[in-house]
Write an enzyme that holds these catalytic residues in place. Structure first.
Site, short mmCIF file in Angstrom:
data_model
loop_
_atom_site.label_atom_id
_atom_site.label_comp_id
_atom_site.label_asym_id
_atom_site.label_seq_id
_atom_site.Cartn_x
_atom_site.Cartn_y
_atom_site.Cartn_z
N LYS A 70 0.81 -1.22 0.00
CA LYS A 70 0.00 0.00 0.00
C LYS A 70 0.84 1.28 0.00
CE LYS A 70 -4.20 -1.85 2.13
NZ LYS A 70 -5.22 -1.62 3.17
N ASP A 107 -10.01 3.03 2.81
CA ASP A 107 -10.15 2.23 4.03
C ASP A 107 -10.94 2.97 5.11
OD1 ASP A 107 -8.88 -0.12 3.24
OD2 ASP A 107 -6.89 0.60 3.79
#
Length: 277
Positions: A70, A107
């Site tokens: 990420k 997220d």
């Protein structure tokens, strides 16, 4: 005259065989009736940049990114949304027609959407929150809680230095608490969030004292294997409202699907069943 390409997307990680995202997207293709394919891609760190740069030429319109890529995906991208920049990581990449890459992080959106769906009466502004863990998921959740107006956040991690780094990044709303004092922080909080992998199948249990949880508290765990962790089970026994972690996975995928395939999917009980198999 060339035939129109069916758009491709996927999820990149190392490992990736455990990912539930392909089952989720298969369900949404069926639900929305739109054409597309979504594939799991096992990519090692040394190959990530080359793979991402070649994907647009292969017909990919974007991809999700999971551990451990990420942070690297954000660095590789040409542009990033404000929230991806704030979090310091990307979980959603959009490939532009010219081959450039836009990085986003959904997220925090997925986390808040999950709580709002499962606990509509929850008000994050009503009192402090405690966040256990200081990894990538914690960064996204901290950003979302601060944006929402949570008055104070107690942050506790087994390695205090990582928590201190997040306080430096996110500011004075965060109080760092030693891991051995996490039970006291739970007692002082109205929202309790586990962002660690403790309690996940194959990992040690979360051993933080939970007797400070009270009726009216909201307790959530980003772990979804098992759906009911020890944290959630004991919190429910103490009268708290609990929210499992599966919904965060489902809701964080909504913006990417909509961007890539032009349809906004619905998260409903059938979606959960499709992912749980």
């Amino acid at each position: 005259m060339s035939a129109q390409r069916i758009p491709l997307a996927g999820v990149i990680g190392d490992p990736i065989s455990h990912s539930k995202s392909p089952a989720l997207f298969a369900h949404w293709f069926k639900q929305t009736g739109c054409a597309g394919h979504y594939v799991p891609l096992h990519v090692e760190g040394g190959d990530l940049k080359r793979v991402l740069r070649n994907m647009p030429r292969m017909g990919f319109v974007g991809c999700n990114v999971t551990l451990p890529h990420k942070e690297a995906a954000l660095e590789i991208a040409d542009r990033a949304t404000d929230r991806a920049t704030l979090v310091g990581a990307a979980n959603t990449l959009i490939f532009r027609p010219n081959g450039s890459i836009l990085a986003d992080n959904t997220d925090g959106y997925g986390f808040i959407s999950n709580i709002r769906a499962a606990a509509p009466a929850w008000d994050g502004k009503s009192g402090p929150a405690v966040v256990l863990g200081a990894g990538g998921a914690a960064r996204a959740i901290l950003a979302a809680l601060i944006e929402l107006g949570v008055p104070k956040i107690f942050l506790s991690n087994r390695t205090r230095g990582k928590a201190e780094a997040l306080r430096t990044a996110f500011g004075s709303k965060i109080d760092v608490v030693d891991w051995v004092q996490a039970g006291n922080a739970i007692e002082d909080s109205r929202t309790i969030i586990n962002t660690t992998s403790l309690g996940m199948v194959g990992n040690p249990e979360l051993r933080v004292p939970l007797d400070g949880i009270e009726p009216g508290d909201l307790v959530t765990d980003i772990v979804y294997t098992p759906l009911e962790t020890r944290l959630l089970r004991e919190a429910a026994q103490q009268g708290a409202q609990t929210v499992d972690g599966l919904g965060m996975l489902l809701y964080q995928a909504v913006p990417g699907f909509e961007r890539w395939f032009g349809h906004r999917p619905v998260v409903d009980p059938d979606t959960r069943l499709a992912v749980l198999g």
